[in-house]
Motif scaffolding. Structure first.
Motif, PDB file in Angstrom:
ATOM      1  N   TYR B  94      43.259  41.647  49.580  1.00  0.00           N
ATOM      2  CA  TYR B  94      42.181  42.771  48.930  1.00  0.00           C
ATOM      3  C   TYR B  94      41.380  41.605  48.158  1.00  0.00           C
ATOM      4  O   TYR B  94      41.618  40.767  47.296  1.00  0.00           O
ATOM      5  CB  TYR B  94      43.023  43.612  48.006  1.00  0.00           C
ATOM      6  CG  TYR B  94      43.877  44.375  48.713  1.00  0.00           C
ATOM      7  CD1 TYR B  94      45.397  44.118  48.715  1.00  0.00           C
ATOM      8  CD2 TYR B  94      43.414  45.473  49.018  1.00  0.00           C
ATOM      9  CE1 TYR B  94      46.182  45.079  49.425  1.00  0.00           C
ATOM     10  CE2 TYR B  94      44.421  46.575  49.801  1.00  0.00           C
ATOM     11  CZ  TYR B  94      45.654  46.209  49.884  1.00  0.00           C
ATOM     12  OH  TYR B  94      46.300  47.248  50.552  1.00  0.00           O
ATOM     13  N   TRP B 112      38.918  47.633  43.494  1.00  0.00           N
ATOM     14  CA  TRP B 112      39.771  47.102  44.673  1.00  0.00           C
ATOM     15  C   TRP B 112      38.935  47.438  46.129  1.00  0.00           C
ATOM     16  O   TRP B 112      38.735  48.422  46.121  1.00  0.00           O
ATOM     17  CB  TRP B 112      41.068  47.345  44.903  1.00  0.00           C
ATOM     18  CG  TRP B 112      42.022  47.167  43.846  1.00  0.00           C
ATOM     19  CD1 TRP B 112      41.913  47.410  42.631  1.00  0.00           C
ATOM     20  CD2 TRP B 112      43.216  46.131  43.857  1.00  0.00           C
ATOM     21  NE1 TRP B 112      43.093  46.891  41.685  1.00  0.00           N
ATOM     22  CE2 TRP B 112      43.835  46.253  42.623  1.00  0.00           C
ATOM     23  CE3 TRP B 112      43.665  45.449  44.964  1.00  0.00           C
ATOM     24  CZ2 TRP B 112      45.018  45.291  42.371  1.00  0.00           C
ATOM     25  CZ3 TRP B 112      44.828  44.803  44.834  1.00  0.00           C
ATOM     26  CH2 TRP B 112      45.320  44.924  43.443  1.00  0.00           C
ATOM     27  N   GLY B 113      38.802  46.359  46.924  1.00  0.00           N
ATOM     28  CA  GLY B 113      38.545  46.546  48.351  1.00  0.00           C
ATOM     29  C   GLY B 113      39.371  47.428  49.165  1.00  0.00           C
ATOM     30  O   GLY B 113      40.628  47.303  48.679  1.00  0.00           O
ATOM     31  N   ARG B 114      39.018  47.661  50.279  1.00  0.00           N
ATOM     32  CA  ARG B 114      40.026  48.272  51.048  1.00  0.00           C
ATOM     33  C   ARG B 114      40.963  47.335  51.817  1.00  0.00           C
ATOM     34  O   ARG B 114      42.196  47.768  52.365  1.00  0.00           O
ATOM     35  CB  ARG B 114      39.408  49.242  52.489  1.00  0.00           C
ATOM     36  CG  ARG B 114      38.435  50.276  51.851  1.00  0.00           C
ATOM     37  CD  ARG B 114      37.779  51.129  52.983  1.00  0.00           C
ATOM     38  NE  ARG B 114      38.768  51.731  53.939  1.00  0.00           N
ATOM     39  CZ  ARG B 114      38.407  52.454  54.933  1.00  0.00           C
ATOM     40  NH1 ARG B 114      37.143  52.629  55.241  1.00  0.00           N
ATOM     41  NH2 ARG B 114      39.494  53.141  55.640  1.00  0.00           N
TER      42      ARG B 114
END
Lengths: 107, 122
Positions: B94, B112-114
């Motif tokens: 992440y 946060w990114g996926r």
């Protein structure tokens, strides 16, 4: 490295119950302690930062407290959407470290 | 809207290399700094590396000397160059935005990114 001890490792409670999770860093982190929630299969989400500040958009049933080497996360009234794993994390110094997680389930 | 989108994951053989990218939108990465955090499926979270707004970098011991984080301000993208990969590097990676230093400290991950999966296997 600062070790983070979380307890319990898992818990099961009824909807509406009060739930408390504890985090104990191996040395003082002042108030540089954060809490995250990760729903099953999803991305972690910041709940509480610097021990007691509620992240924008997080429900007020979540409360953080503590300083030094003893911190708690309290959910005042557990809701179905609160299931998942909760992590504490120290942001006092690198390497930033997480607790092992507390898995919360609904009875 | 603040958003992080990772790319570049996949399967690589032990000893190989991989480059992950994280495109940010809704904020300037050089105003905050960026982290990478990884998670072995079914396990806990592990901080990997941080690049501060001024370009200074920090690494976990487990990746020191093998991973390099960098920042492309023109593209508002952070990269993670991973070399000498080991099976124990297999994880979901992440990227995460550093919170404002004055508010929560740079070591707080507020967006946060996926995430993307990296598998190191022969």
């Amino acid at each position: 490295d600062i070790q983070m001890a979380q307890s319990p490792s898992s818990l099961s409670a009824f909807v509406g119950d009060k739930v408390t999770i504890t985090c104990r860093p191996s040395q003082s982190v002042a108030t540089y302690l954060n809490w995250y929630h990760q729903e099953p299969g999803k991305v972690p989400k910041l709940l509480i930062y610097v021990a007691s500040s509620l992240q924008q958009g997080v429900p007020s049933r979540f409360t953080g407290s503590g300083s030094g080497t003893h911190f708690t996360l309290t959910i005042s009234s557990l809701q179905p959407e609160d299931v998942g794993t909760y992590y504490c994390q120290q942001s006092y110094e690198t390497p930033y470290t997480f607790g092992q997680g507390t898995k919360v389930e609904i009875k | 809207q603040v958003q992080l989108v990772e790319s570049g994951g996949g399967v690589v053989q032990p000893g190989g290399s991989l480059r992950l990218s994280c495109a940010a939108s809704g904020f300037a990465i050089n105003k905050f700094g960026m982290h990478w955090v990884r998670q072995i499926p079914g396990k806990g979270l592990e901080w990997v590396t941080f690049i501060r707004f001024d370009g200074n970098t920090w690494y976990a011991d487990a990746v020191q000397g093998r991973f390099t984080i960098s920042m492309d301000n023109a593209d508002n993208t952070v990269h993670l160059q991973m070399t000498s990969l080991r099976p124990e590097d297999t994880a979901m990676y992440y990227c995460a935005k550093a919170a404002p230093m004055a508010v929560a400290g740079s070591g707080t991950f507020d967006v946060w990114g996926r995430g993307l999966m990296v598998i190191v296997s022969s």
